[in-house]
Structures are given as structure tokens and as C-alpha cells.
Enzyme design. Structure first.
Site, PDB file in Angstrom:
ATOM      1  NE  ARG A 126       0.159   2.791 -24.434  1.00 35.23           N
ATOM      2  CZ  ARG A 126      -0.266   2.464 -25.398  1.00 35.23           C
ATOM      3  NH1 ARG A 126      -1.499   2.453 -24.902  1.00 35.23           N
ATOM      4  NH2 ARG A 126       0.029   2.204 -26.218  1.00 35.23           N
ATOM      5  CE  LYS A 148       5.440   6.328  -2.320  1.00 31.52           C
ATOM      6  NZ  LYS A 148       6.945   6.164  -1.360  1.00 31.52           N
ATOM      7  CD  GLU A 190       5.376   0.291   7.617  1.00 30.12           C
ATOM      8  OE1 GLU A 190       5.994   1.912   7.696  1.00 30.12           O
ATOM      9  OE2 GLU A 190       6.523  -0.338   6.777  1.00 30.12           O
ATOM     10  CE  LYS A 232       0.811   5.518   2.506  1.00 26.34           C
ATOM     11  NZ  LYS A 232       1.191   3.989   1.938  1.00 26.34           N
ATOM     12  CD  GLU A 242       8.426   9.067  -1.614  1.00 22.91           C
ATOM     13  OE1 GLU A 242       7.630   8.357  -1.628  1.00 22.91           O
ATOM     14  OE2 GLU A 242       9.416   9.252  -1.523  1.00 22.91           O
ATOM     15  NE  ARG A 246       3.336   8.470  -1.039  1.00 21.55           N
ATOM     16  CZ  ARG A 246       2.858   7.642  -1.585  1.00 21.55           C
ATOM     17  NH1 ARG A 246       1.459   7.926  -2.262  1.00 21.55           N
ATOM     18  NH2 ARG A 246       2.162   6.647  -0.958  1.00 21.55           N
ATOM     19  CG  ASN A 250       9.721   5.819   2.276  1.00 21.63           C
ATOM     20  OD1 ASN A 250       8.991   4.496   2.824  1.00 21.63           O
ATOM     21  ND2 ASN A 250       9.673   6.317   1.777  1.00 21.63           N
ATOM     22  CG  HIS A 253      10.179   2.590   4.955  1.00 19.85           C
ATOM     23  ND1 HIS A 253      10.200   2.479   5.961  1.00 19.85           N
ATOM     24  CD2 HIS A 253       9.591   2.219   4.099  1.00 19.85           C
ATOM     25  CE1 HIS A 253       8.759   2.276   6.037  1.00 19.85           C
ATOM     26  NE2 HIS A 253       8.369   2.408   5.477  1.00 19.85           N
ATOM     27  CG  HIS A 257      13.662  -0.600   2.148  1.00 18.00           C
ATOM     28  ND1 HIS A 257      12.995   1.431   0.812  1.00 18.00           N
ATOM     29  CD2 HIS A 257      12.730  -0.964   2.504  1.00 18.00           C
ATOM     30  CE1 HIS A 257      12.262   1.149   1.212  1.00 18.00           C
ATOM     31  NE2 HIS A 257      11.684   0.105   1.702  1.00 18.00           N
ATOM     32  CG  HIS A 270       8.419  -4.224   4.131  1.00 14.71           C
ATOM     33  ND1 HIS A 270       9.867  -3.441   3.909  1.00 14.71           N
ATOM     34  CD2 HIS A 270       7.997  -3.405   4.571  1.00 14.71           C
ATOM     35  CE1 HIS A 270       8.930  -1.534   3.420  1.00 14.71           C
ATOM     36  NE2 HIS A 270       8.201  -2.085   4.300  1.00 14.71           N
TER      37      HIS A 270
HETATM   38  P1  NAD Z   1       3.013 -10.072   2.966  1.00 14.09           P
HETATM   39  O1  NAD Z   1       2.019  -9.517   1.888  1.00 14.09           O
HETATM   40  O2  NAD Z   1       4.431 -11.057   2.320  1.00 14.09           O
HETATM   41  O3  NAD Z   1       2.200 -10.855   3.902  1.00 14.09           O
HETATM   42  C1  NAD Z   1       2.319 -11.390   4.868  1.00 14.09           C
HETATM   43  C2  NAD Z   1       2.546 -13.205   4.495  1.00 14.09           C
HETATM   44  O4  NAD Z   1       1.234 -13.219   5.795  1.00 14.09           O
HETATM   45  C3  NAD Z   1       2.387 -13.691   3.630  1.00 14.09           C
HETATM   46  O5  NAD Z   1       3.147 -14.999   3.796  1.00 14.09           O
HETATM   47  C4  NAD Z   1       0.503 -14.320   3.639  1.00 14.09           C
HETATM   48  O6  NAD Z   1       0.238 -14.727   2.785  1.00 14.09           O
HETATM   49  C5  NAD Z   1       0.326 -13.632   4.794  1.00 14.09           C
HETATM   50  N1  NAD Z   1      -0.850 -13.434   4.637  1.00 14.09           N
HETATM   51  C6  NAD Z   1      -1.472 -12.181   4.747  1.00 14.09           C
HETATM   52  N2  NAD Z   1      -2.609 -12.028   4.940  1.00 14.09           N
HETATM   53  C7  NAD Z   1      -3.120 -13.162   6.036  1.00 14.09           C
HETATM   54  C8  NAD Z   1      -4.589 -13.584   7.107  1.00 14.09           C
HETATM   55  N3  NAD Z   1      -5.106 -12.562   6.742  1.00 14.09           N
HETATM   56  N4  NAD Z   1      -3.925 -15.086   7.131  1.00 14.09           N
HETATM   57  C9  NAD Z   1      -3.264 -14.969   7.066  1.00 14.09           C
HETATM   58  N5  NAD Z   1      -2.102 -15.311   6.597  1.00 14.09           N
HETATM   59  C10 NAD Z   1      -1.877 -13.751   5.861  1.00 14.09           C
HETATM   60  O7  NAD Z   1       3.633  -8.443   3.539  1.00 14.09           O
HETATM   61  P2  NAD Z   1       3.685  -7.728   4.098  1.00 14.09           P
HETATM   62  O8  NAD Z   1       3.232  -7.466   5.380  1.00 14.09           O
HETATM   63  O9  NAD Z   1       1.357  -7.399   4.499  1.00 14.09           O
HETATM   64  O10 NAD Z   1       3.911  -6.175   2.827  1.00 14.09           O
HETATM   65  C11 NAD Z   1       5.055  -6.155   2.586  1.00 14.09           C
HETATM   66  C12 NAD Z   1       5.006  -5.591   1.671  1.00 14.09           C
HETATM   67  O11 NAD Z   1       4.739  -4.486   1.642  1.00 14.09           O
HETATM   68  C13 NAD Z   1       6.472  -5.247   1.096  1.00 14.09           C
HETATM   69  O12 NAD Z   1       6.966  -6.158   0.164  1.00 14.09           O
HETATM   70  C14 NAD Z   1       6.891  -4.144   1.151  1.00 14.09           C
HETATM   71  O13 NAD Z   1       7.606  -3.272  -0.062  1.00 14.09           O
HETATM   72  C15 NAD Z   1       5.306  -3.148   0.686  1.00 14.09           C
HETATM   73  N6  NAD Z   1       4.917  -2.327   1.084  1.00 14.09           N
HETATM   74  C16 NAD Z   1       4.537  -1.396   0.363  1.00 14.09           C
HETATM   75  C17 NAD Z   1       4.029  -0.187   0.686  1.00 14.09           C
HETATM   76  C18 NAD Z   1       3.729   0.680  -0.015  1.00 14.09           C
HETATM   77  O14 NAD Z   1       3.304   1.896  -0.213  1.00 14.09           O
HETATM   78  N7  NAD Z   1       2.897   0.091  -1.424  1.00 14.09           N
HETATM   79  C19 NAD Z   1       3.879   0.060   1.818  1.00 14.09           C
HETATM   80  C20 NAD Z   1       4.533  -0.575   3.427  1.00 14.09           C
HETATM   81  C21 NAD Z   1       4.905  -2.136   2.410  1.00 14.09           C
HETATM   82  N1  GLY Z   2       4.852   3.708   2.946  1.00 19.24           N
HETATM   83  C1  GLY Z   2       5.667   4.791   1.996  1.00 19.24           C
HETATM   84  C2  GLY Z   2       4.302   5.746   0.938  1.00 19.24           C
HETATM   85  O1  GLY Z   2       2.703   4.852   0.593  1.00 19.24           O
HETATM   86  O2  GLY Z   2       4.999   6.379   0.641  1.00 19.24           O
END
Ligand code: NAD
Ligand code: GLY
Length: 370
Positions: A126, A148, A190, A232, A242, A246, A250, A253, A257, A270
Site C-alpha cells: 500500500r 503520476k 515536452e 511543472k 488534476e 494540471r 496535457n 496529449h 494519445h 510519446h
Molecule cells: P522511454 O522510457 O521508453 O525511454 C526512451 C528510450 O531511451 C528507451 O529505449 C530507453 O531505454 C532509452 N534510454 C533512456 N535513457 C537513456 C540514456 N541515458 N541513454 C541511452 N538510452 C536511454 O521513453 P520516455 O520518452 O523517457 O518516456 C515516455 C513515457 O513517459 C511514456 O510512457 C509516457 O506515457 C510517460 N510519461 C509520463 C508522464 C507522467 O507525468 N508520469 C509524463 C510524460 C510522459
Molecule cells: N504530464 C502531465 C502531468 O504530469 O500532469
């Protein structure tokens, strides 16, 4: 432009759940970067098969003095693995190591690893503490900040998740050196997002420094990460869960999405989907009479210079707008089936609005490549 000679810190102000975002070079190896973790507890570093060989041993080493035992779990790499099955591997590892409520999870990777590790931390017993160590630009400016956490469902992105704030976020800018150029561009989407929604001066600054950012100039990256995190942090500090404000984070997005879900997770990055989505949202803002006709082309020109797509994908050869609309009805901002879009209503200011289907259909027709 500021010179980065020291660690910069942005605070997320959420009362007892407040935490620092540290930004700078050399942070990964510095044990002081992780000082919020309870001393003497166990740790589990969750990473993936790409990032772990580059950085997990160094993180392990930095944590050795703080934690009793440091375990590691390397997940498969890719958005298509952001699933229940992969999440379960984190629970298997925690239970297998006899992890207790004080065990700290470390998310070492991009947004995929960060979102899954954070969700596991929210659920295990939890709720256990976790620290974000984001290694992509996208994760440093967005996904690691704000609590998130989620996994994907075949019917919708990030549909299963929880709000769970980390103890700290450690953004070591040096790890961006190994990031593939395409991933760097995805992160820039972003970064660019923060200009239209919150800070016109930052948009101007990005337009001047986009080449420096793509060339990974350390000072430019430091400023971009810091300013993005400041914006942010201000939004999350006012609206953690949100309830309203917040949602502006998006921008782009809702369309983005739909592209990700419609093409299958992982087909577009993404950030790429968000880039095309922002142009569509900017065109919609104009169609609603909120911004002038030059706004969407200006944004598209910058995104193109950042190496990003500016036109949406065709998701259905017969009825492309219909497919987008169907997918967007699953968006978390939708209310009773009515899609709500983040639109720009004046420079540096965003709002959430419904729009007539006919208008949205027209924007999709005009903004997708045939
Ligand atoms: P990712 O996590 O898939 O990373 C991108 C690629 O880069 C992967 O292949 C990873 O292995 C590689 N990589 C990472 N760091 C590296 C480094 N330093 N050197 C070499 N390779 C490296 O993608 P992302 O763009 O980081 O994240 C996208 C995800 O984030 C999506 O799932 C999206 O929904 C999520 N997201 C979440 C929020 C939130 O608020 N929680 C906000 C925006 C996006
Ligand atoms: N990336 C959108 C949020 O964190 O709210």
C-alpha cells in the site's frame, strides 16, 4: 544563458509530500543526491536492459553506503512493455527479496521505467518510498516530476495508475550524452509544450536555442530542464491530483494519445505523438477563435527544427477523424463521453474546452498526412 557550475534545485511544494528536483552534472555518482532515502533500508533499482548496462552499477555504488542491501531488476525496454505483466515482475522481485515497507525503489530510466516503478511503489504494501533517477530528457522535464504513475491498457494509455510522489528527483544531465538523437527530440516536445501553456518568454528562448539544445549544449540543457521543472512544479503545487489546472500539462496529449493507441504503443515515441498533437491542438485553438492563424505554423516550425513530426498519423483509411474521436473518448479528461481538449486561449495560457465534433473532424482531416 546561465552557466552550470553547481547543482540547481527546484522544490515541489506539497506540504509533507514536498520534495526536491536536483539538476546538474555528476549527480548520479554522488551519494548526497539520494539523501532523502532512509538510511539502513534496502533498495531495489528498477531499470531496463538498455539503461542498466550504462548506469546501474554506478547508481548501485552510490547507494552502497546508504542502504543495507541494493538489489537490481532489469525490465525489457519499450512502451509496449508498460503492462501488468511487466509491473508484476517488480512485485515478484520485491517479494522475492523480502522487501518491507521501508524498502526504497529507484527508477533508473526514462518515463516508461519511471511510471511503472512509481506505480509499483504506490501499490507494494500500500505504498513504499521511491526516488526518480530520470535518464531521458522527457523524463527529466516531465514524467519523473509530479507523482503520476501508470501502466497502459490496450484500450487507453496510462489508464491504470496512481498518484504517488517520489522522495526526490535526481536529474543528472551527463546521462543525456548517451541518449539517441530521436529520443532527445522526443524530450524537446515536452520542453516546447511549456512555452505555449505557461511562458511565452520561454517559447522565445527555445526558438533561439533549439540548435544548442539538439547539440546537447550543457548550459542550454540545464536551463531547459530547470525552467520546465519550475513550470511543472508550479502547476503541480496548485493542483496535485488534476482537479483542474494540471490538465494544461496535457496540451497536445489528447490527439497524441490517440496516435499512440491507434498505431500501437511504441510505433511513434510519446514525444513525437505529442508534437503532432500540439499542432492539432493549436489548429483547434485557432478554429475556436482563440489564437491567430500564425500560432500553429509558428509552433510547427519550431517542432520541425526540433526534429519532430508535425502532422498526425492516419489511423483509419476509411474514417480517420472517426477513429481519432473514438480513441479520444477514452481520454482521462473526457466527461460522460464528451472529449475535452487543452487549447491555447492566449500566449502562455491554456484552458480545457469541449469542441464540436465537426470542428475537430475538420482539424484532423487537415492535420494528418495522407
Ligand atoms: P522511454 O522510457 O521508453 O525511454 C526512451 C528510450 O531511451 C528507451 O529505449 C530507453 O531505454 C532509452 N534510454 C533512456 N535513457 C537513456 C540514456 N541515458 N541513454 C541511452 N538510452 C536511454 O521513453 P520516455 O520518452 O523517457 O518516456 C515516455 C513515457 O513517459 C511514456 O510512457 C509516457 O506515457 C510517460 N510519461 C509520463 C508522464 C507522467 O507525468 N508520469 C509524463 C510524460 C510522459
Ligand atoms: N504530464 C502531465 C502531468 O504530469 O500532469
Amino acid at each position: 544563458m546561465p552557466v552550470i557550475s553547481q547543482v540547481q534545485q527546484v522544490q515541489i511544494a506539497l506540504g509533507e509530500r514536498s520534495y526536491p528536483i536536483r539538476i546538474g552534472g555528476g549527480l548520479l555518482d554522488d551519494p548526497a543526491s539520494y539523501r532523502e532515502a532512509p538510511a539502513g533500508s534496502d533498495a531495489l533499482i528498477v531499470s531496463n536492459e538498455t539503461v542498466a548496462p550504462l548506469y546501474a552499477a554506478r547508481l548501485s555504488q552510490a547507494l552502497a553506503a546508504r542502504h543495507r542491501q541494493v538489489h537490481r531488476l532489469d525490465l525489457p525496454d519499450g512502451e509496449e512493455h508498460k503492462t501488468w505483466q511487466t509491473l508484476n515482475r517488480i512485485f515478484d522481485a520485491l517479494l522475492g527479496h523480502g522487501a518491507d515497507r521501508k524498502t526504497v525503489l529507484y527508477a533508473l530510466g526514462g518515463g516508461v521505467v519511471g511510471d511503472m516503478t512509481g506505480f509499483a511503489a504506490a501499490c507494494y504494501m500500500r505504498g513504499v518510498p521511491f526516488i526518480q533517477v530520470p535518464t531521458t530528457l522527457l523524463a527529466q522535464v516531465d514524467s519523473s516530476v509530479g507523482g503520476k504513475t501508470a501502466i497502459n491498457h490496450p484500450l487507453g494509455k496510462n489508464m491504470i495508475g496512481a498518484f504517488h510522489q517520489p522522495l526526490a528527483v535526481v536529474c543528472d544531465l551527463d546521462v543525456l550524452d548517451t541518449l539517441p538523437a530521436r529520443e532527445l527530440s522526443a524530450g524537446l516536445a515536452e520542453v516546447i509544450k511549456y512555452g505555449p501553456i505557461a511562458d511565452p518568454d520561454f517559447l522565445d528562448w527555445i526558438e533561439v536555442h533549439i540548435e544548442a539544445l539538439r547539440a546537447r549544449d550543457p548550459a542550454a540543457l540545464a536551463h531547459a530542464v530547470r525552467r520546465s521543472c519550475e513550470i511543472k512544479a508550479a502547476v503541480v503545487g496548485q493542483d496535485e491530483r488534476e482537479a483542474g489546472l494540471r490538465a494544461i500539462l496535457n496540451f497536445g496529449h489528447t490527439f497524441g494519445h490517440a496516435i499512440e493507441a491507434g498505431l500501437g504503443y511504441g510505433a511513434w515515441l510519446h514525444g513525437e505523438a505529442v508534437a503532432a498533437g500540439m499542432v492539432m491542438a493549436a489548429e483547434l485553438s485557432h478554429a475556436l477563435g482563440l489564437v491567430d492563424a500564425g500560432f500553429a505554423p509558428r509552433l510547427a516550425a519550431l517542432l520541425e527544427r526540433a526534429g519532430l513530426p508535425t502532422r498526425g498519423a492516419v489511423l483509419d483509411a476509411q474514417d480517420n477523424p472517426g477513429r481519432y474521436l473514438a480513441l479520444m473518448r477514452h481520454d482521462k479528461k473526457a466527461e460522460q463521453g464528451e472529449i475535452r481538449f487543452v487549447v491555447i486561449d492566449r500566449p502562455g495560457h491554456a484552458a480545457v474546452r469541449a469542441a464540436p465534433d465537426a470542428l475537430v473532424r475538420d482539424v484532423i482531416e487537415r492535420c494528418c498526412t495522407r
